[in-house]
Design an enzyme around this catalytic site. Structure first.
Site, PDB file in Angstrom:
ATOM      1  N   LYS A   1       4.630   1.612  14.312  1.00  0.00           N
ATOM      2  CA  LYS A   1       3.284   1.465  13.752  1.00  0.00           C
ATOM      3  C   LYS A   1       3.364   0.675  12.445  1.00  0.00           C
ATOM      4  O   LYS A   1       4.279   0.880  11.653  1.00  0.00           O
ATOM      5  CB  LYS A   1       2.682   2.857  13.477  1.00  0.00           C
ATOM      6  CG  LYS A   1       1.365   2.861  12.698  1.00  0.00           C
ATOM      7  CD  LYS A   1       0.195   2.290  13.486  1.00  0.00           C
ATOM      8  CE  LYS A   1      -1.090   2.226  12.647  1.00  0.00           C
ATOM      9  NZ  LYS A   1      -2.157   1.454  13.333  1.00  0.00           N
TER      10      LYS A   1
ATOM     11  N   CYS B   1      -5.093  -6.768  10.768  1.00  0.00           N
ATOM     12  CA  CYS B   1      -5.746  -5.468  10.979  1.00  0.00           C
ATOM     13  C   CYS B   1      -7.250  -5.611  10.777  1.00  0.00           C
ATOM     14  O   CYS B   1      -7.692  -6.001   9.706  1.00  0.00           O
ATOM     15  CB  CYS B   1      -5.206  -4.405  10.041  1.00  0.00           C
ATOM     16  SG  CYS B   1      -6.154  -2.881  10.290  1.00  0.00           S
TER      17      CYS B   1
HETATM   18  O1  RRO Z   1      -4.802   0.870  12.451  1.00  0.00           O
HETATM   19  C1  RRO Z   1      -5.703   0.145  12.936  1.00  0.00           C
HETATM   20  O2  RRO Z   1      -6.913   0.403  12.828  1.00  0.00           O
HETATM   21  C2  RRO Z   1      -5.366  -1.093  13.663  1.00  0.00           C
HETATM   22  C3  RRO Z   1      -4.480  -2.034  13.198  1.00  0.00           C
HETATM   23 BR1  RRO Z   1      -3.463  -1.807  11.652  1.00  0.00          BR
HETATM   24  C4  RRO Z   1      -4.307  -3.231  13.915  1.00  0.00           C
HETATM   25  O3  RRO Z   1      -3.525  -4.135  13.549  1.00  0.00           O
HETATM   26  N1  RRO Z   1      -5.030  -3.405  15.049  1.00  0.00           N
HETATM   27  C5  RRO Z   1      -5.890  -2.486  15.491  1.00  0.00           C
HETATM   28  O4  RRO Z   1      -6.534  -2.688  16.532  1.00  0.00           O
HETATM   29  N2  RRO Z   1      -6.048  -1.316  14.792  1.00  0.00           N
END
Ligand code: RRO
Length: 310
Positions: free
Chosen positions: A43, A128
């Site tokens: 993650k 993100c």
């Molecule tokens: O954690 C998120 O809300 C998230 C991230 Br960091 C990302 O790069 N892509 C996404 O769909 N959710």
């Protein structure tokens, strides 16, 4: 048959999880490490642990998913410690994802990775879509360039970037021109399509709580956009920069199409969330049987060989 050489390493197959799916805790990461996936990624980490957005923040829908997780993660040190321990037990390089909330946070984490014994691959997440008040870095071309300029003053380990989808030929051209200036190992296309909206027909209500229901879209919805982005970068980037294809991989056929567009590794997000890590066994079998039907012994025989109409 599916052996994939990526960054001078032979992976058993090209399949990985997409960062964010089934990779937040050591338990989930260990499940990926014992799955049939060729490699796996953690993650996206921030310097400090984050709780993320309020729930519900992920929702499966028939054609994909919508999420606004808001970067929940257990913090940079948690993942670095895991990576350092894990790399002693396996020959497969690990993929470490970082997503700072500012250029300074990204630089600080990458400096720590550079100084550490981490011997795997680092992915800088520039895409993100879900942190309230924080636009995606990779939709700001100047900020992307400024970030990469700073990174490559000191970073010498293999580094890739996770990109959002682009939707205009001019943007493919501009972004490729920037990326080609740097010794990047790869680009990973695509992150979720940012800020979609899904409505529950019975309740006339959105399905996730953050941002009044707006969230990143994944799954079947995004495959044509993902394939276009993989193809656009494969045909524009210098050959040293490899492509990881992510978006809409549910079957061996979807994987085959990403490879045909030029991807080297393949990541699975939404469908991994729906099926769990057993999906990798199914995908490897399905891809291998398509290759057998078409008479291919290796992926290299068809990678990038998409045909166009004269
Ligand atoms: O954690 C998120 O809300 C998230 C991230 Br960091 C990302 O790069 N892509 C996404 O769909 N959710």
């Amino acid at each position: 048959m599916l052996t994939t050489n990526f960054l001078d390493f032979d992976f058993e197959n090209p399949f990985m999880n997409a960062s964010g799916v089934h990779c937040m805790t050591i338990k989930e990461l260990d499940e990926l490490s014992t799955s049939a996936a060729g490699a796996y990624i953690m993650k996206s980490a921030t310097p400090e642990k984050r709780a993320g957005n309020s729930e519900p923040r992920y929702y499966d829908v028939p054609l994909g998913s919508i999420n606004s997780m808001g970067l929940p993660n257990l913090g940079f040190e948690y993942y670095l410690e895991y990576a350092l321990k894990q790399q002693e037990n396996t020959k497969r390089p690990l993929f470490f994802s970082v997503a700072g909330m500012s250029v300074a946070e990204n630089i600080a984490m990458l400096k720590e990775i550079e100084a550490s014994d981490f011997a795997g691959v680092t992915e800088l997440n520039l895409s993100c879509p879900n942190v309230p008040g924080k636009p995606q870095v990779a939709y700001d071309f100047e900020l992307t360039e400024e970030t990469l300029n700073q990174v490559f003053t000191f970073f010498t380990k293999p580094l890739g970037v996770k990109l959002p989808p682009y939707f205009d030929m001019a943007h493919f051209d501009q972004m490729a021109e920037i990326l080609n200036k740097y010794p990047l190992a790869y680009v990973n296309s695509i992150n979720s399509i940012g800020n979609g909206l899904y409505i529950d027909t019975t309740s006339d209500q959105v399905v996730i709580k953050p941002k009044e229901g707006f969230g990143g879209i994944g799954g079947q919805y995004v495959k044509p956009t993902a394939l276009a982005n993989v193809r656009a970068f494969y045909t524009r980037l210098k050959p040293e920069i490899k492509i990881i294809g992510t978006g809409g991989i549910l079957t061996g056929q979807d994987a085959y199409e990403h490879l045909l567009c030029g991807a080297t590794m393949l990541q699975v997000g939404t469908q991994l969330q729906k099926e769990g890590p057993a999906i990798f066994e199914r995908l490897t079998k399905e891809l291998a049987s398509i290759m057998t039907l078409k008479g291919y012994q290796t992926i290299d025989e068809f990678r990038g060989k998409l045909k166009v109409i004269d």
